[in-house]
Write an enzyme that holds these catalytic residues in place. Structure first.
Site, PDB file in Angstrom:
ATOM      1  N   ARG A 122      51.589 -60.511   9.368  1.00  0.00           N
ATOM      2  CA  ARG A 122      50.654 -61.013   8.528  1.00  0.00           C
ATOM      3  C   ARG A 122      49.740 -59.930   8.520  1.00  0.00           C
ATOM      4  O   ARG A 122      48.403 -59.994   8.222  1.00  0.00           O
ATOM      5  CB  ARG A 122      49.769 -62.200   9.218  1.00  0.00           C
ATOM      6  N   LYS A 144      45.043 -52.355  -4.085  1.00  0.00           N
ATOM      7  CA  LYS A 144      45.936 -53.219  -4.838  1.00  0.00           C
ATOM      8  C   LYS A 144      47.204 -52.546  -4.433  1.00  0.00           C
ATOM      9  O   LYS A 144      47.980 -51.741  -4.766  1.00  0.00           O
ATOM     10  CB  LYS A 144      45.822 -53.015  -6.270  1.00  0.00           C
ATOM     11  N   GLU A 186      45.024 -40.298 -16.040  1.00  0.00           N
ATOM     12  CA  GLU A 186      44.127 -41.046 -15.161  1.00  0.00           C
ATOM     13  C   GLU A 186      42.817 -40.365 -14.770  1.00  0.00           C
ATOM     14  O   GLU A 186      41.622 -41.029 -14.703  1.00  0.00           O
ATOM     15  CB  GLU A 186      44.737 -41.629 -14.113  1.00  0.00           C
ATOM     16  N   LYS A 228      36.668 -43.709  -8.927  1.00  0.00           N
ATOM     17  CA  LYS A 228      37.378 -44.956  -8.607  1.00  0.00           C
ATOM     18  C   LYS A 228      36.830 -45.722  -7.306  1.00  0.00           C
ATOM     19  O   LYS A 228      36.608 -46.753  -7.521  1.00  0.00           O
ATOM     20  CB  LYS A 228      39.125 -44.473  -8.534  1.00  0.00           C
ATOM     21  N   GLU A 238      38.092 -57.093  -8.570  1.00  0.00           N
ATOM     22  CA  GLU A 238      38.319 -57.003 -10.084  1.00  0.00           C
ATOM     23  C   GLU A 238      37.787 -58.609 -10.753  1.00  0.00           C
ATOM     24  O   GLU A 238      38.280 -59.094 -11.604  1.00  0.00           O
ATOM     25  CB  GLU A 238      39.760 -57.016 -10.581  1.00  0.00           C
ATOM     26  N   ARG A 242      35.219 -53.660 -12.261  1.00  0.00           N
ATOM     27  CA  ARG A 242      36.516 -52.910 -11.880  1.00  0.00           C
ATOM     28  C   ARG A 242      37.415 -52.805 -13.021  1.00  0.00           C
ATOM     29  O   ARG A 242      38.304 -51.826 -13.240  1.00  0.00           O
ATOM     30  CB  ARG A 242      37.193 -53.542 -10.732  1.00  0.00           C
ATOM     31  N   ASN A 246      40.874 -50.083 -16.347  1.00  0.00           N
ATOM     32  CA  ASN A 246      41.807 -50.496 -17.513  1.00  0.00           C
ATOM     33  C   ASN A 246      41.364 -49.806 -18.961  1.00  0.00           C
ATOM     34  O   ASN A 246      42.359 -49.967 -19.745  1.00  0.00           O
ATOM     35  CB  ASN A 246      42.040 -51.709 -17.571  1.00  0.00           C
ATOM     36  N   HIS A 249      44.622 -48.952 -21.156  1.00  0.00           N
ATOM     37  CA  HIS A 249      45.785 -49.633 -20.171  1.00  0.00           C
ATOM     38  C   HIS A 249      46.255 -50.923 -21.014  1.00  0.00           C
ATOM     39  O   HIS A 249      47.355 -51.312 -21.032  1.00  0.00           O
ATOM     40  CB  HIS A 249      45.690 -50.118 -18.843  1.00  0.00           C
ATOM     41  N   HIS A 253      49.931 -50.176 -21.173  1.00  0.00           N
ATOM     42  CA  HIS A 253      50.882 -50.993 -20.852  1.00  0.00           C
ATOM     43  C   HIS A 253      51.896 -51.762 -21.907  1.00  0.00           C
ATOM     44  O   HIS A 253      52.835 -51.758 -21.718  1.00  0.00           O
ATOM     45  CB  HIS A 253      50.435 -52.310 -19.969  1.00  0.00           C
ATOM     46  N   HIS A 266      53.817 -43.736 -17.099  1.00  0.00           N
ATOM     47  CA  HIS A 266      52.632 -44.547 -17.244  1.00  0.00           C
ATOM     48  C   HIS A 266      51.463 -43.556 -17.913  1.00  0.00           C
ATOM     49  O   HIS A 266      50.833 -44.161 -18.619  1.00  0.00           O
ATOM     50  CB  HIS A 266      52.292 -45.089 -15.917  1.00  0.00           C
TER      51      HIS A 266
HETATM   52  N1  LIG Z   1      48.010 -49.765  -6.961  1.00  0.00           N
HETATM   53  C1  LIG Z   1      47.402 -49.215  -7.874  1.00  0.00           C
HETATM   54  O1  LIG Z   1      45.944 -49.404  -8.047  1.00  0.00           O
HETATM   55  C2  LIG Z   1      47.991 -48.743  -8.962  1.00  0.00           C
HETATM   56  C3  LIG Z   1      47.332 -47.897  -9.840  1.00  0.00           C
HETATM   57  C4  LIG Z   1      48.181 -47.080 -10.823  1.00  0.00           C
HETATM   58  C5  LIG Z   1      49.467 -47.062 -10.618  1.00  0.00           C
HETATM   59  N2  LIG Z   1      50.018 -47.741  -9.573  1.00  0.00           N
HETATM   60  C6  LIG Z   1      51.431 -47.708  -9.650  1.00  0.00           C
HETATM   61  O2  LIG Z   1      51.994 -46.288  -9.421  1.00  0.00           O
HETATM   62  C7  LIG Z   1      53.252 -46.394  -9.783  1.00  0.00           C
HETATM   63  C8  LIG Z   1      53.516 -44.986 -10.366  1.00  0.00           C
HETATM   64  O3  LIG Z   1      53.267 -44.218  -9.545  1.00  0.00           O
HETATM   65  P1  LIG Z   1      53.424 -42.496  -9.707  1.00  0.00           P
HETATM   66  O4  LIG Z   1      53.155 -42.198 -11.040  1.00  0.00           O
HETATM   67  O5  LIG Z   1      53.026 -41.711  -8.515  1.00  0.00           O
HETATM   68  O6  LIG Z   1      55.205 -42.575  -9.808  1.00  0.00           O
HETATM   69  P2  LIG Z   1      56.188 -42.502  -8.689  1.00  0.00           P
HETATM   70  O7  LIG Z   1      55.986 -42.990  -7.474  1.00  0.00           O
HETATM   71  O8  LIG Z   1      57.422 -43.077  -9.392  1.00  0.00           O
HETATM   72  O9  LIG Z   1      56.654 -40.976  -8.636  1.00  0.00           O
HETATM   73  C9  LIG Z   1      56.979 -40.048  -9.662  1.00  0.00           C
HETATM   74  C10 LIG Z   1      58.129 -39.220  -9.364  1.00  0.00           C
HETATM   75  O10 LIG Z   1      57.689 -38.046  -8.380  1.00  0.00           O
HETATM   76  C11 LIG Z   1      58.345 -38.069  -7.077  1.00  0.00           C
HETATM   77  N3  LIG Z   1      57.643 -37.403  -6.497  1.00  0.00           N
HETATM   78  C12 LIG Z   1      56.734 -38.074  -5.799  1.00  0.00           C
HETATM   79  N4  LIG Z   1      55.947 -37.036  -4.988  1.00  0.00           N
HETATM   80  C13 LIG Z   1      56.497 -35.809  -5.217  1.00  0.00           C
HETATM   81  C14 LIG Z   1      56.175 -34.453  -4.678  1.00  0.00           C
HETATM   82  N5  LIG Z   1      55.356 -34.377  -4.036  1.00  0.00           N
HETATM   83  N6  LIG Z   1      57.098 -33.371  -5.002  1.00  0.00           N
HETATM   84  C15 LIG Z   1      58.220 -33.729  -6.031  1.00  0.00           C
HETATM   85  N7  LIG Z   1      58.408 -35.246  -6.217  1.00  0.00           N
HETATM   86  C16 LIG Z   1      57.798 -36.059  -5.927  1.00  0.00           C
HETATM   87  C17 LIG Z   1      58.823 -39.508  -6.992  1.00  0.00           C
HETATM   88  O11 LIG Z   1      59.716 -39.469  -6.301  1.00  0.00           O
HETATM   89  C18 LIG Z   1      59.319 -40.031  -8.517  1.00  0.00           C
HETATM   90  O12 LIG Z   1      60.519 -39.355  -8.883  1.00  0.00           O
HETATM   91  C19 LIG Z   1      53.618 -47.413 -10.859  1.00  0.00           C
HETATM   92  O13 LIG Z   1      54.361 -48.415 -10.000  1.00  0.00           O
HETATM   93  C20 LIG Z   1      52.200 -48.125 -11.006  1.00  0.00           C
HETATM   94  O14 LIG Z   1      52.419 -49.560 -11.197  1.00  0.00           O
HETATM   95  C21 LIG Z   1      49.450 -48.734  -8.958  1.00  0.00           C
HETATM   96 ZN   LIG Z   2      47.011 -46.388 -14.924  1.00  0.00          ZN
END
Ligand SMILES: NC(=O)c1ccc[n+]([C@@H]2O[C@H](COP(=O)([O-])OP(=O)(O)OC[C@H]3O[C@@H](n4cnc5c(N)ncnc54)[C@H](O)[C@@H]3O)[C@@H](O)[C@H]2O)c1
Ligand SMILES: [Zn+2]
Length: 362
Positions: A122, A144, A186, A228, A238, A242, A246, A249, A253, A266
């Site tokens: 939990r 999130k 972003e 942020k 949200e 908040r 977006n 987005h 998206h 993304h």
């Molecule tokens: N929770 C939220 O509020 C929120 C907001 C925006 C995005 N997201 C989510 O985040 C995800 C995208 O995140 P991302 O862009 O970080 O992608 P990711 O986590 O896939 O990382 C991108 C790539 O970089 C590699 N990597 C990470 N750190 C590294 C480093 N220091 N050196 C070398 N390689 C490295 C990873 O292994 C991957 O191949 C999506 O799933 C999206 O939905 C969530």
């Molecule tokens: Zn985003």
């Protein structure tokens, strides 16, 4: 050069520690929190080989008993089946309610690990150690956490705040350039929605930022976290403001989902989305061409492709209405009024949206 930003959420408030070389201080920093000795790092097969040793060493030196478990690398693994695989190692390592779970990686690792931390017993203490630029300024802040469902992205999740975010900017040195640029989308978004001064800083310091100059990077990431963090503090779940996060987005998206996995990162899709939504705002007369000039100049400074992808218009429109954020089938748009200011509108005529997108697709 280490800095601290506090995300103010009452009893769920937490600190973001930011600076170069922080991974080697993870043990020390964790010691300042009320957590048990046993900790589990969750990472992926790309990030762990790069950074697990420094983290494990530091944790051990501070008297923790750390373990590590990894998921495969990729958005396609951000699902409930992969998350489910972590409960076994958590039990095997006798992790209890006070044991901290640490996400070491980008947004995928952070989102999935957060879901595991929120659900195991939990909810156990959760620490974010974001290693992509996107995760450092976006996904690690705000609480999130989620995994994808075959029918909808981020469908299964919680609001679950971390106890601490530890951002070591040196991890950006191994990040592929394309991923770095995607994270910049972003950051540009943060400036466009709330802070013209941030946009000016981004323009004037583009060379230093792309060259990973430490002081400039710390300034930019700190400032973006601040934007942020402030929006999240105003509206944790949200219900209103908040939604301005977006910007880019609604269209972004939709582009991501129809272009097919791996076509656009993304941030790249969000960049196209911001351009399209700014055009929509102009067509509505909400802003002049200033906002668009700002956005285009910023995207150019960081090497974004601005040529809108040749996607199928019908599919794009369908994907926009299928997004789970569409309430009562009205599409909510975040539209620039000027650089640094946006308005939320859910009354944009679909004919206008269709016209603008058709024009952009060409
Ligand atoms: N929770 C939220 O509020 C929120 C907001 C925006 C995005 N997201 C989510 O985040 C995800 C995208 O995140 P991302 O862009 O970080 O992608 P990711 O986590 O896939 O990382 C991108 C790539 O970089 C590699 N990597 C990470 N750190 C590294 C480093 N220091 N050196 C070398 N390689 C490295 C990873 O292994 C991957 O191949 C999506 O799933 C999206 O939905 C969530
Ligand atoms: Zn985003």
């Amino acid at each position: 050069m280490n800095r601290i930003y506090e995300v103010e959420l009452g009893e769920r408030s937490y600190e973001i520690h930011l600076g170069p070389g922080l991974l080697s201080k993870i043990g020390e920093l964790l010691s300042t929190l009320k957590v048990g000795k046993r900790v589990m790092i969750i990472s992926n097969t790309t990030v762990a080989p790069l950074y697990q040793d420094v983290c494990l060493d530091s944790l051990e030196k501070s008297g923790f008993i750390p373990a590590i478990a990894c998921m495969p690398d990729g958005e396609q693994y951000k699902n409930i089946e992969e998350a489910n695989k972590f409960y076994e190692p958590l039990l095997d390592n006798r992790m209890d309610r006070n044991s901290a779970v640490i996400a070491l990686g980008g947004g995928v690792v952070g989102d999935l690990t957060g879901l595991v931390a929120a659900s195991y017993m939990r909810g156990v203490p959760f620490i974010q150690v974001p290693t992509t630029l996107l995760a450092q300024v976006d996904s690690s802040i705000g609480g999130k956490v989620a995994v994808n469902h075959p029918r909808s992205k981020n469908l299964i999740g919680f609001f679950y705040q971390p106890l601490m975010v530890l951002t070591d900017i040196n991890t950006l040195r191994t990040l592929p350039e394309r991923e770095f640029r995607a994270g910049m989308a972003e950051i540009i978004k943060h400036g466009m929605i709330r802070d013209e001064g941030h946009c000016t800083y981004l323009l004037e310091n583009a060379g230093k930022i792309k060259g990973l100059d430490e002081e400039t990077l710390v300034n930019v990431i700190m400032h973006s976290c601040g934007i942020k963090g402030a929006v999240v503090a105003e509206d944790e779940r949200e219900g209103g403001i908040r939604a301005i996060l977006n910007f880019g987005h609604t269209v972004g998206h939709a582009i991501e989902s129809i272009a097919g996995y791996g076509t656009f990162l993304h941030g790249e899709a969000v960049a196209f989305g911001m351009l399209a939504e700014t055009r929509i705002a102009r067509a509505l007369g909400l802003c002049g061409d200033d906002a668009e000039k700002w956005l285009a100049t910023l995207l150019d400074a960081y090497g974004f492709d601005r040529e809108f992808p040749k996607l199928d218009l019908e599919e794009l429109l369908k994907a926009m209405t299928a997004d789970k954020k569409v309430l009562e089938s009205r599409i909510k748009f975040v539209l620039p009024v000027a650089c640094g200011e946006v308005a939320i509108r859910d009354d944009v005529p679909m004919e206008l949206v269709t016209e603008v997108l058709a024009d952009m697709i060409g």
